[in-house]
Write a protein that holds these residues in place. Structure first.
Motif, PDB file in Angstrom:
ATOM      1  N   THR A 149      36.134 -55.574  -7.558  1.00  0.00           N
ATOM      2  CA  THR A 149      34.857 -56.135  -7.984  1.00  0.00           C
ATOM      3  C   THR A 149      35.016 -56.942  -9.266  1.00  0.00           C
ATOM      4  O   THR A 149      34.489 -58.052  -9.378  1.00  0.00           O
ATOM      5  CB  THR A 149      33.817 -55.014  -8.186  1.00  0.00           C
ATOM      6  N   ALA A 150      35.769 -56.413 -10.215  1.00  0.00           N
ATOM      7  CA  ALA A 150      35.957 -57.087 -11.503  1.00  0.00           C
ATOM      8  C   ALA A 150      36.650 -58.433 -11.358  1.00  0.00           C
ATOM      9  O   ALA A 150      36.378 -59.363 -12.113  1.00  0.00           O
ATOM     10  CB  ALA A 150      36.746 -56.184 -12.451  1.00  0.00           C
ATOM     11  N   PHE A 151      37.544 -58.536 -10.363  1.00  0.00           N
ATOM     12  CA  PHE A 151      38.329 -59.766 -10.217  1.00  0.00           C
ATOM     13  C   PHE A 151      37.975 -60.568  -8.965  1.00  0.00           C
ATOM     14  O   PHE A 151      38.644 -61.545  -8.644  1.00  0.00           O
ATOM     15  CB  PHE A 151      39.821 -59.429 -10.229  1.00  0.00           C
ATOM     16  N   ASN A 152      36.937 -60.136  -8.260  1.00  0.00           N
ATOM     17  CA  ASN A 152      36.479 -60.849  -7.071  1.00  0.00           C
ATOM     18  C   ASN A 152      37.595 -61.024  -6.032  1.00  0.00           C
ATOM     19  O   ASN A 152      37.841 -62.136  -5.542  1.00  0.00           O
ATOM     20  CB  ASN A 152      35.854 -62.202  -7.453  1.00  0.00           C
ATOM     21  N   VAL A 153      38.300 -59.936  -5.744  1.00  0.00           N
ATOM     22  CA  VAL A 153      39.319 -59.907  -4.695  1.00  0.00           C
ATOM     23  C   VAL A 153      38.990 -58.746  -3.766  1.00  0.00           C
ATOM     24  O   VAL A 153      38.146 -57.905  -4.085  1.00  0.00           O
ATOM     25  CB  VAL A 153      40.751 -59.740  -5.269  1.00  0.00           C
ATOM     26  N   THR A 154      39.655 -58.678  -2.633  1.00  0.00           N
ATOM     27  CA  THR A 154      39.432 -57.557  -1.728  1.00  0.00           C
ATOM     28  C   THR A 154      40.431 -56.441  -2.018  1.00  0.00           C
ATOM     29  O   THR A 154      41.528 -56.686  -2.525  1.00  0.00           O
ATOM     30  CB  THR A 154      39.586 -57.978  -0.249  1.00  0.00           C
ATOM     31  N   LEU A 172      49.609 -56.713 -11.653  1.00  0.00           N
ATOM     32  CA  LEU A 172      50.188 -57.538 -12.711  1.00  0.00           C
ATOM     33  C   LEU A 172      49.785 -59.002 -12.523  1.00  0.00           C
ATOM     34  O   LEU A 172      49.443 -59.696 -13.488  1.00  0.00           O
ATOM     35  CB  LEU A 172      51.712 -57.397 -12.706  1.00  0.00           C
ATOM     36  N   GLN A 173      49.801 -59.468 -11.281  1.00  0.00           N
ATOM     37  CA  GLN A 173      49.406 -60.847 -10.991  1.00  0.00           C
ATOM     38  C   GLN A 173      47.958 -61.107 -11.412  1.00  0.00           C
ATOM     39  O   GLN A 173      47.663 -62.145 -11.997  1.00  0.00           O
ATOM     40  CB  GLN A 173      49.578 -61.139  -9.500  1.00  0.00           C
ATOM     41  N   LEU A 174      47.077 -60.151 -11.113  1.00  0.00           N
ATOM     42  CA  LEU A 174      45.677 -60.301 -11.534  1.00  0.00           C
ATOM     43  C   LEU A 174      45.569 -60.463 -13.045  1.00  0.00           C
ATOM     44  O   LEU A 174      44.843 -61.317 -13.541  1.00  0.00           O
ATOM     45  CB  LEU A 174      44.852 -59.085 -11.097  1.00  0.00           C
ATOM     46  N   ARG A 175      46.308 -59.633 -13.754  1.00  0.00           N
ATOM     47  CA  ARG A 175      46.250 -59.681 -15.223  1.00  0.00           C
ATOM     48  C   ARG A 175      46.767 -61.018 -15.740  1.00  0.00           C
ATOM     49  O   ARG A 175      46.118 -61.671 -16.566  1.00  0.00           O
ATOM     50  CB  ARG A 175      47.056 -58.529 -15.829  1.00  0.00           C
ATOM     51  N   LYS A 176      47.905 -61.447 -15.219  1.00  0.00           N
ATOM     52  CA  LYS A 176      48.501 -62.699 -15.702  1.00  0.00           C
ATOM     53  C   LYS A 176      47.684 -63.914 -15.284  1.00  0.00           C
ATOM     54  O   LYS A 176      47.505 -64.841 -16.076  1.00  0.00           O
ATOM     55  CB  LYS A 176      49.944 -62.806 -15.226  1.00  0.00           C
ATOM     56  N   ASP A 177      47.200 -63.924 -14.035  1.00  0.00           N
ATOM     57  CA  ASP A 177      46.387 -65.053 -13.571  1.00  0.00           C
ATOM     58  C   ASP A 177      45.122 -65.223 -14.409  1.00  0.00           C
ATOM     59  O   ASP A 177      44.619 -66.332 -14.561  1.00  0.00           O
ATOM     60  CB  ASP A 177      45.995 -64.888 -12.098  1.00  0.00           C
ATOM     61  N   ASN A 178      44.618 -64.105 -14.928  1.00  0.00           N
ATOM     62  CA  ASN A 178      43.405 -64.142 -15.747  1.00  0.00           C
ATOM     63  C   ASN A 178      43.714 -64.201 -17.240  1.00  0.00           C
ATOM     64  O   ASN A 178      42.813 -64.060 -18.071  1.00  0.00           O
ATOM     65  CB  ASN A 178      42.518 -62.936 -15.415  1.00  0.00           C
TER      66      ASN A 178
END
Length: 112
Positions: A52-57, A8-14
């Motif tokens: 890969t899509a969000f450049n995180v591990t 959810l954080q990835l989605r909101k941050d982006n």
């Protein structure tokens, strides 16, 4: 943070909507909703795709903060080992492998 929280954080941050997140990751919107609600867990392949899509591990996505950190004493020792020659690193690796075998053997003796 758990996977649903990080997802959810990835989605909101982006600044993505759920449909946009689904499109970016290549999944159905229903799956996005299930991940965010904690009703489903992604496959390893999908974790890799998200990372890969969000450049995180993948570690960041699934482990709690500090969960995989080494104790300070070990961290410093491993940093020192990384500065050693390849031959010395191989020797230390062999020693560690031997200790793992010894530990596994003692565990098996206790069970058996």
């Amino acid at each position: 943070m758990s996977f649903p929280t990080r997802f959810l954080q990835l989605r909101k941050d982006n600044k993505l909507t759920q449909p946009q997140m689904a499109e970016k990751v290549g999944i159905h919107i229903t799956q996005v909703k299930r991940y965010e609600a904690g009703q489903a867990q992604p496959s390893i392949e999908l974790l890799k795709k998200i990372a890969t899509a969000f450049n995180v591990t993948t570690d960041w996505m699934i482990f709690e903060e500090g969960e995989r950190d080494l104790p300070d004493g070990l961290q410093l020792k491993f940093e020192a080992v990384s500065q050693m020659s390849d031959e010395d690193q191989r020797t230390i690796q062999s020693l560690i492998d031997g200790m793992f075998l010894k530990h596994t053997a003692s565990q098996l003796q206790r069970v058996g």
